[in-house]
Motif scaffolding. Sequence first.
Motif, PDB file in Angstrom:
ATOM      1  N   PHE A  47     -78.270  15.721  36.649  1.00  8.09           N
ATOM      2  CA  PHE A  47     -77.863  14.408  36.155  1.00  8.09           C
ATOM      3  C   PHE A  47     -78.925  13.815  35.242  1.00  8.09           C
ATOM      4  O   PHE A  47     -78.619  13.066  34.319  1.00  8.09           O
ATOM      5  N   LEU A 128     -85.270  20.564  42.468  1.00  9.03           N
ATOM      6  CA  LEU A 128     -84.996  19.121  42.376  1.00  9.03           C
ATOM      7  C   LEU A 128     -84.004  18.679  43.454  1.00  9.03           C
ATOM      8  O   LEU A 128     -84.271  17.751  44.221  1.00  9.03           O
ATOM      9  N   GLY A 153     -71.249  10.544  46.870  1.00  7.97           N
ATOM     10  CA  GLY A 153     -71.350  11.596  45.855  1.00  7.97           C
ATOM     11  C   GLY A 153     -71.701  12.921  46.490  1.00  7.97           C
ATOM     12  O   GLY A 153     -72.543  13.663  45.977  1.00  7.97           O
ATOM     13  N   GLY A 155     -70.243  15.636  46.553  1.00  8.75           N
ATOM     14  CA  GLY A 155     -69.937  16.822  45.746  1.00  8.75           C
ATOM     15  C   GLY A 155     -70.929  17.034  44.623  1.00  8.75           C
ATOM     16  O   GLY A 155     -70.831  18.013  43.880  1.00  8.75           O
ATOM     17  N   GLY A 156     -71.917  16.164  44.478  1.00 10.25           N
ATOM     18  CA  GLY A 156     -72.929  16.317  43.430  1.00 10.25           C
ATOM     19  C   GLY A 156     -74.015  17.292  43.856  1.00 10.25           C
ATOM     20  O   GLY A 156     -74.025  17.782  45.001  1.00 10.25           O
ATOM     21  N   GLY A 157     -74.929  17.571  42.931  1.00  7.19           N
ATOM     22  CA  GLY A 157     -75.978  18.551  43.200  1.00  7.19           C
ATOM     23  C   GLY A 157     -76.806  18.185  44.429  1.00  7.19           C
ATOM     24  O   GLY A 157     -77.025  19.018  45.325  1.00  7.19           O
ATOM     25  N   THR A 176     -68.411  10.958  50.478  1.00  7.51           N
ATOM     26  CA  THR A 176     -67.421  10.520  49.486  1.00  7.51           C
ATOM     27  C   THR A 176     -67.463  11.465  48.295  1.00  7.51           C
ATOM     28  O   THR A 176     -68.534  11.826  47.808  1.00  7.51           O
ATOM     29  N   ALA A 177     -66.279  11.880  47.841  1.00  5.40           N
ATOM     30  CA  ALA A 177     -66.182  12.758  46.666  1.00  5.40           C
ATOM     31  C   ALA A 177     -64.764  12.680  46.132  1.00  5.40           C
ATOM     32  O   ALA A 177     -63.822  12.396  46.887  1.00  5.40           O
ATOM     33  N   SER A 178     -64.611  12.961  44.841  1.00  2.00           N
ATOM     34  CA  SER A 178     -63.273  13.035  44.275  1.00  2.00           C
ATOM     35  C   SER A 178     -62.491  14.145  44.969  1.00  2.00           C
ATOM     36  O   SER A 178     -63.064  15.173  45.354  1.00  2.00           O
ATOM     37  N   ARG A 181     -62.865  17.931  44.454  1.00  2.00           N
ATOM     38  CA  ARG A 181     -64.015  18.677  44.990  1.00  2.00           C
ATOM     39  C   ARG A 181     -63.839  19.051  46.465  1.00  2.00           C
ATOM     40  O   ARG A 181     -64.637  19.814  47.003  1.00  2.00           O
ATOM     41  N   HIS A 195     -63.196   8.817  47.155  1.00  2.00           N
ATOM     42  CA  HIS A 195     -63.594   7.455  46.757  1.00  2.00           C
ATOM     43  C   HIS A 195     -62.706   6.880  45.655  1.00  2.00           C
ATOM     44  O   HIS A 195     -62.757   5.703  45.353  1.00  2.00           O
ATOM     45  N   PRO A 218     -76.662   7.144  45.728  1.00  2.00           N
ATOM     46  CA  PRO A 218     -77.230   7.278  44.388  1.00  2.00           C
ATOM     47  C   PRO A 218     -76.403   6.531  43.339  1.00  2.00           C
ATOM     48  O   PRO A 218     -76.523   6.809  42.154  1.00  2.00           O
ATOM     49  N   TYR A 240     -81.232   6.084  45.664  1.00  6.19           N
ATOM     50  CA  TYR A 240     -82.054   7.062  44.919  1.00  6.19           C
ATOM     51  C   TYR A 240     -81.520   7.329  43.528  1.00  6.19           C
ATOM     52  O   TYR A 240     -81.865   8.336  42.906  1.00  6.19           O
ATOM     53  N   SER A 243     -75.968   6.409  39.443  1.00  6.14           N
ATOM     54  CA  SER A 243     -74.983   7.252  38.739  1.00  6.14           C
ATOM     55  C   SER A 243     -73.821   6.448  38.172  1.00  6.14           C
ATOM     56  O   SER A 243     -73.326   6.751  37.087  1.00  6.14           O
ATOM     57  N   ALA A 244     -73.387   5.442  38.921  1.00  6.54           N
ATOM     58  CA  ALA A 244     -72.168   4.726  38.517  1.00  6.54           C
ATOM     59  C   ALA A 244     -72.392   3.826  37.303  1.00  6.54           C
ATOM     60  O   ALA A 244     -71.436   3.292  36.755  1.00  6.54           O
TER      61      ALA A 244
HETATM   62  N1  NAP Z   1     -84.611   9.499  43.141  1.00  7.72           N
HETATM   63  C1  NAP Z   1     -84.771  10.779  42.939  1.00  7.72           C
HETATM   64  O1  NAP Z   1     -85.861  11.312  43.109  1.00  7.72           O
HETATM   65  C2  NAP Z   1     -83.608  11.601  42.500  1.00  7.72           C
HETATM   66  C3  NAP Z   1     -83.675  12.997  42.504  1.00  7.72           C
HETATM   67  C4  NAP Z   1     -82.547  13.716  42.126  1.00  7.72           C
HETATM   68  C5  NAP Z   1     -81.386  13.035  41.745  1.00  7.72           C
HETATM   69  N2  NAP Z   1     -81.400  11.665  41.741  1.00  7.72           N
HETATM   70  C6  NAP Z   1     -80.185  10.910  41.391  1.00  7.72           C
HETATM   71  O2  NAP Z   1     -79.160  11.321  42.259  1.00  7.72           O
HETATM   72  C7  NAP Z   1     -77.922  11.130  41.631  1.00  7.72           C
HETATM   73  C8  NAP Z   1     -77.111  12.390  41.793  1.00  7.72           C
HETATM   74  O3  NAP Z   1     -77.752  13.436  41.053  1.00  7.72           O
HETATM   75  P1  NAP Z   1     -77.014  14.852  40.974  1.00  7.72           P
HETATM   76  O4  NAP Z   1     -77.828  15.730  40.094  1.00  7.72           O
HETATM   77  O5  NAP Z   1     -76.648  15.267  42.348  1.00  7.72           O
HETATM   78  O6  NAP Z   1     -75.723  14.392  40.177  1.00  7.72           O
HETATM   79  P2  NAP Z   1     -74.375  15.117  39.894  1.00  7.72           P
HETATM   80  O7  NAP Z   1     -74.424  16.526  40.345  1.00  7.72           O
HETATM   81  O8  NAP Z   1     -74.062  14.788  38.488  1.00  7.72           O
HETATM   82  O9  NAP Z   1     -73.359  14.357  40.832  1.00  7.72           O
HETATM   83  C9  NAP Z   1     -73.023  13.044  40.635  1.00  7.72           C
HETATM   84  C10 NAP Z   1     -72.030  12.700  41.701  1.00  7.72           C
HETATM   85  O10 NAP Z   1     -71.852  11.297  41.674  1.00  7.72           O
HETATM   86  C11 NAP Z   1     -70.557  11.062  42.110  1.00  7.72           C
HETATM   87  N3  NAP Z   1     -70.073   9.753  41.693  1.00  7.72           N
HETATM   88  C12 NAP Z   1     -70.162   9.199  40.471  1.00  7.72           C
HETATM   89  N4  NAP Z   1     -69.605   7.966  40.509  1.00  7.72           N
HETATM   90  C13 NAP Z   1     -69.178   7.782  41.790  1.00  7.72           C
HETATM   91  C14 NAP Z   1     -68.570   6.704  42.485  1.00  7.72           C
HETATM   92  N5  NAP Z   1     -68.273   5.567  41.853  1.00  7.72           N
HETATM   93  N6  NAP Z   1     -68.306   6.847  43.812  1.00  7.72           N
HETATM   94  C15 NAP Z   1     -68.626   7.994  44.472  1.00  7.72           C
HETATM   95  N7  NAP Z   1     -69.221   9.041  43.858  1.00  7.72           N
HETATM   96  C16 NAP Z   1     -69.481   8.923  42.548  1.00  7.72           C
HETATM   97  C17 NAP Z   1     -69.718  12.166  41.526  1.00  7.72           C
HETATM   98  O11 NAP Z   1     -68.713  12.367  42.447  1.00  7.72           O
HETATM   99  P3  NAP Z   1     -67.224  12.851  42.118  1.00  7.72           P
HETATM  100  O12 NAP Z   1     -67.303  13.735  40.888  1.00  7.72           O
HETATM  101  O13 NAP Z   1     -66.841  13.568  43.331  1.00  7.72           O
HETATM  102  O14 NAP Z   1     -66.408  11.624  41.862  1.00  7.72           O
HETATM  103  C18 NAP Z   1     -70.697  13.334  41.496  1.00  7.72           C
HETATM  104  O15 NAP Z   1     -70.480  14.185  42.581  1.00  7.72           O
HETATM  105  C19 NAP Z   1     -78.213  10.708  40.194  1.00  7.72           C
HETATM  106  O16 NAP Z   1     -78.110   9.305  40.105  1.00  7.72           O
HETATM  107  C20 NAP Z   1     -79.653  11.138  39.993  1.00  7.72           C
HETATM  108  O17 NAP Z   1     -80.311  10.339  39.052  1.00  7.72           O
HETATM  109  C21 NAP Z   1     -82.459  10.957  42.113  1.00  7.72           C
END
Ligand code: NAP
Length: 365
Positions: A47, A128, A153, A155-157, A176-178, A181, A195, A218, A240, A243-244
């Motif tokens: 992300f 990460l 989220g 289903g995210g990474g 929560t996930a779409s 997924r 969600h 997140p 953390y 995303s939204a």
């Molecule tokens: N603080 C830290 O150190 C750190 C480290 C790593 C990542 N992060 C953060 O963690 C977040 C996720 O990273 P990632 O790489 O896992 O992202 P990713 O793979 O792109 O996944 C993002 C997820 O967010 C979900 N999402 C988006 N809008 C949503 C909503 N309104 N309600 C519920 N789910 C929603 C999506 O779910 P659906 O597609 O299922 O709808 C998707 O699964 C990012 O914000 C990133 O910046 C922070």
Amino acid sequence: MGIPTTGTEIALTGLGGTEVVTTRRSAPPAPGPHGVLVRVEATGVSFAEVQMLRGRYPAQPKFPFVPGYDLVGEIVAVGSAVTGWRPGQRVAAMPRTGAWAEYAEVRDAELVSVPDGVDAGDAAAMILNGVTAWQLLHRAAKIRSGQTVLVHGVGGGVGVLLAKLGVAAGVRVIGTASASRHEALRDIGIELIDHRTEDVDARVAELAPGGVDAIFDPLGPESLDRSWRLLAPGGSLHAYGSSATLHDAGPWWRPYLGLTRRLARWELARLLGRTGGRRARMYYIRPNAQFRTDLTELFRMVASGQLRPLVAERLPLESAARALDLHISGSRTGRILLIPGLPGSRRGVTAAGCARHAKPVEARL
Ligand SMILES: NC(=O)c1ccc[n+]([C@@H]2O[C@H](COP(=O)([O-])OP(=O)(O)OC[C@H]3O[C@@H](n4cnc5c(N)ncnc54)[C@H](OP(=O)(O)O)[C@@H]3O)[C@@H](O)[C@H]2O)c1
């Protein structure tokens, strides 16, 4: 093994979409005194790169730059002051940028050894996302077997690994996930909420009437308000990311200010004894000693078969534009990896031109 004269790297040349993703050739640097030059075997798409493309990453690099948050590879050269690392060793690192390249320079203090027998892609999927998930569960929330957690989220990474590691620790996971997924997540053994079509708060209250012990959120400030109300007495909320708010107008920092204000307000209330023991914290990953300890533990779990990362795609490095497209589309569940030298790689052409030729060589869930 010497320093190669040239290598492929991917650059983001400006704000925009994947049309700004360019493949170019450059001479890998001779490592500085504490630098280590690594021939990259696998690097992840996350992300963070999507935020960088939109100019909404909190530590936004200046264009043009080579993105790539994490990598696994083999050391090819070390700087004059490096001790304990030598060419030929397999290592992992989280340089935050620079990893989408055939060769990347990283600092010796940030290296973690990768055990023999662990696939480079599986290891890269742990850096990460794996360390973030591990530290949220075990260092920030200090979860205990039998507790119930909510993963937004899922289903995210990061979300997938929060779920897998949570289940491995004996925790009940609601995520929560779409709906698209859910099938890919079913085998993990978690309870899923769509969600997009369901009332998340009502469903969580139904599944955990006494509240949940820890929430990993997140999504951003608005979601945080709802999450706070779903906590059980003594529970903890972990923000953390945001995303939204990726497509919000206004400065990138506005949602983070919103997060900080809420966390400060709840912390004050906690100190005044008004939260029933509930607490809320911000988490941010750092490549420090704890990072190295936790990544080593994750590699041990992968090596022993206790943990299997969810890898959605392995694509040639030159298919970075397609990889980003796939990530942004949300059509893949699991980590998308770039593999320099993967068959299908084409040297010295733009990624946009390359995307036509790229095809996933493996999709496993
Ligand atoms: N603080 C830290 O150190 C750190 C480290 C790593 C990542 N992060 C953060 O963690 C977040 C996720 O990273 P990632 O790489 O896992 O992202 P990713 O793979 O792109 O996944 C993002 C997820 O967010 C979900 N999402 C988006 N809008 C949503 C909503 N309104 N309600 C519920 N789910 C929603 C999506 O779910 P659906 O597609 O299922 O709808 C998707 O699964 C990012 O914000 C990133 O910046 C922070």
